[in-house]
Scaffold this active site. Structure first.
Site, PDB file in Angstrom:
ATOM      1  N   ASN A   9       0.721  -1.187   0.000  1.00 49.85           N
ATOM      2  CA  ASN A   9       0.049  -0.016  -0.101  1.00 49.85           C
ATOM      3  C   ASN A   9       0.798   1.221   0.079  1.00 49.85           C
ATOM      4  OD1 ASN A   9      -1.600   1.949   0.447  1.00 49.85           O
ATOM      5  ND2 ASN A   9      -2.267   1.347   2.516  1.00 49.85           N
ATOM      6  N   TRP A  10       1.142   1.761  -1.283  1.00 51.27           N
ATOM      7  CA  TRP A  10       1.921   3.089  -1.161  1.00 51.27           C
ATOM      8  C   TRP A  10       1.402   4.317  -0.565  1.00 51.27           C
ATOM      9  CZ3 TRP A  10       4.207   2.662  -7.149  1.00 51.27           C
ATOM     10  CH2 TRP A  10       4.921   1.575  -7.248  1.00 51.27           C
ATOM     11  N   LYS A  11       0.164   4.300  -0.283  1.00 44.87           N
ATOM     12  CA  LYS A  11      -0.427   5.527   0.368  1.00 44.87           C
ATOM     13  C   LYS A  11       0.002   6.828  -0.775  1.00 44.87           C
ATOM     14  CE  LYS A  11       0.221   3.486   5.056  1.00 44.87           C
ATOM     15  NZ  LYS A  11      -0.369   3.792   6.217  1.00 44.87           N
ATOM     16  N   HIS A  98      -9.679   1.056   4.703  1.00 49.82           N
ATOM     17  CA  HIS A  98      -8.379   1.215   5.316  1.00 49.82           C
ATOM     18  C   HIS A  98      -8.640   2.203   6.580  1.00 49.82           C
ATOM     19  CE1 HIS A  98      -4.426   2.416   6.306  1.00 49.82           C
ATOM     20  NE2 HIS A  98      -4.009   1.436   5.610  1.00 49.82           N
ATOM     21  N   GLU A 100      -6.948   4.549   7.556  1.00 45.43           N
ATOM     22  CA  GLU A 100      -7.003   6.072   7.219  1.00 45.43           C
ATOM     23  C   GLU A 100      -8.192   6.546   6.628  1.00 45.43           C
ATOM     24  OE1 GLU A 100      -3.350   5.560   5.525  1.00 45.43           O
ATOM     25  OE2 GLU A 100      -2.317   5.135   7.392  1.00 45.43           O
ATOM     26  N   GLU A 169      -5.700  -5.108  10.490  1.00 43.23           N
ATOM     27  CA  GLU A 169      -4.613  -4.131  10.491  1.00 43.23           C
ATOM     28  C   GLU A 169      -5.076  -3.121  11.948  1.00 43.23           C
ATOM     29  OE1 GLU A 169      -2.708  -2.996   6.859  1.00 43.23           O
ATOM     30  OE2 GLU A 169      -4.435  -1.650   6.984  1.00 43.23           O
ATOM     31  N   GLY A 175       1.933   1.928  10.710  1.00 43.78           N
ATOM     32  CA  GLY A 175       3.142   3.251  10.694  1.00 43.78           C
ATOM     33  C   GLY A 175       3.584   3.396  11.988  1.00 43.78           C
ATOM     34  N   SER A 214       2.845  -2.273  10.357  1.00 43.82           N
ATOM     35  CA  SER A 214       4.363  -2.238  10.595  1.00 43.82           C
ATOM     36  C   SER A 214       5.057  -3.502  10.389  1.00 43.82           C
ATOM     37  CB  SER A 214       4.934  -1.880  11.896  1.00 43.82           C
ATOM     38  OG  SER A 214       4.244  -0.607  12.314  1.00 43.82           O
TER      39      SER A 214
HETATM   40  C1  PEP Z   1      -0.905   0.190   5.894  1.00 44.55           C
HETATM   41  O1  PEP Z   1      -1.173   1.198   5.844  1.00 44.55           O
HETATM   42  O2  PEP Z   1      -1.865  -0.686   5.394  1.00 44.55           O
HETATM   43  C2  PEP Z   1       0.111  -0.235   6.740  1.00 44.55           C
HETATM   44  C3  PEP Z   1       0.109  -1.713   7.302  1.00 44.55           C
HETATM   45  O3  PEP Z   1       1.057   0.538   7.076  1.00 44.55           O
HETATM   46  P1  PEP Z   1       2.393   0.060   7.492  1.00 44.55           P
HETATM   47  O4  PEP Z   1       3.043  -1.281   7.103  1.00 44.55           O
HETATM   48  O5  PEP Z   1       3.403   1.334   7.280  1.00 44.55           O
HETATM   49  O6  PEP Z   1       2.321  -0.161   8.988  1.00 44.55           O
END
Ligand code: PEP
Length: 252
Positions: A9-11, A98, A100, A169, A175, A214
């Site tokens: 997931n490049w966001k 997600h 976010e 998640e 993050g 993470s």
């Molecule tokens: C995500 O945003 O889906 C995610 C898992 O981010 P990160 O790996 O940076 O925690």
């Protein structure tokens, strides 16, 4: 046995130049690798770059994903992107719900379920994200929260539920560099698997449940060894080819 899926997931990161470098490095790292039998790989990029990524990935083993999808087919929905539009760019997966999007854009469980439905209707696999906040975990509400989030998707999608991908998640791990231990993650994944089973034994067998939060080159092996963890949704580590490739390697 379920195939594993590692999805980046490049966001809201990247540029034309950076994407090309990253994508070419990942493709080079996977060249000659026959692991696609057991592990699928995808990158979910900002919509602005779907055309670029379609060109870079066509004919490769990497699937293209979007980070969101509209619940509507077409019309006066400024800023939204429909499933049909995403299909034109060869999009195979769409992240929905997600944390976010839930947190910053007020997406409700019902809207997330409708987005999953729009994706499924167009032949796009929704990667449905569920997860608890730190306050919810500390209040002992983890199960209640993830089950509520998944229940809405099951309710709206009925027998199509076996066509989704699910991603657990924990919001407090996204993050932050904090990761759920394999035991913590497996415990939630098995709750989700049981909920899928109650809805449809076929879905429980088929649906890949990814862990996200993470995940990195160091912790991927132990997380991916858990019986109900079928892959990873990777944020930060997906932006560095070497890290992303190590996670893909850990999935084999
Ligand atoms: C995500 O945003 O889906 C995610 C898992 O981010 P990160 O790996 O940076 O925690």
């Amino acid at each position: 046995m379920r195939k594993k899926l590692i999805a980046g997931n490049w966001k809201m990161n990247g540029s034309l130049a950076d994407n090309e470098l990253l994508c070419k490095a990942i493709l080079a790292g996977l060249a000659g690798d026959d692991g696609s039998q057991t592990t699928a790989v995808a990158v979910c990029t900002p919509s602005a770059y779907l055309s670029q990524l379609k060109n870079l990935l066509t004919g490769s083993k990497i699937s293209l994903g979007s980070q969101d999808i509209s619940s509507h087919d077409k019309g006066a929905f400024t800023g939204e992107i429909s499933a049909a539009m995403l299909k034109e760019f060869g999009v195979r997966y769409a992240i929905v719900g997600h944390s976010e999007r839930r947190q910053y854009h007020g997406e409700t469980d019902t809207l997330v379920a409708l987005k999953a439905k729009a994706a499924l209707a167009a032949g796009i696999t929704p990667i449905v994200c569920v997860g608890e906040s730190l306050a919810e975990r500390e209040a002992g509400k983890t199960e209640e929260v993830v089950k509520r989030q998944l229940a809405a998707v099951i309710h709206e999608n009925g027998h199509c539920i076996s066509e989704i991908v699910l991603a657990y998640e924990p919001v407090w791990a996204i993050g932050t560099g904090k990761t759920a231990t394999p035991e913590m993650a497996q415990a939630v994944h098995s709750v989700l698997r049981a909920q899928l089973h109650a809805a449809s034994p076929v879905a429980a067998e088929r649906v890949q449940i990814l862990y996200g939060g993470s995940m990195n080159a160091a912790n991927a092996v132990s997380l991916l060894a858990c019986s109900d963890i079928d892959g990873g949704l990777i944020g930060g580590a997906a932006l560095k080819a070497a890290d992303f490739l190590s996670i893909v390697a850990a999935a084999k």
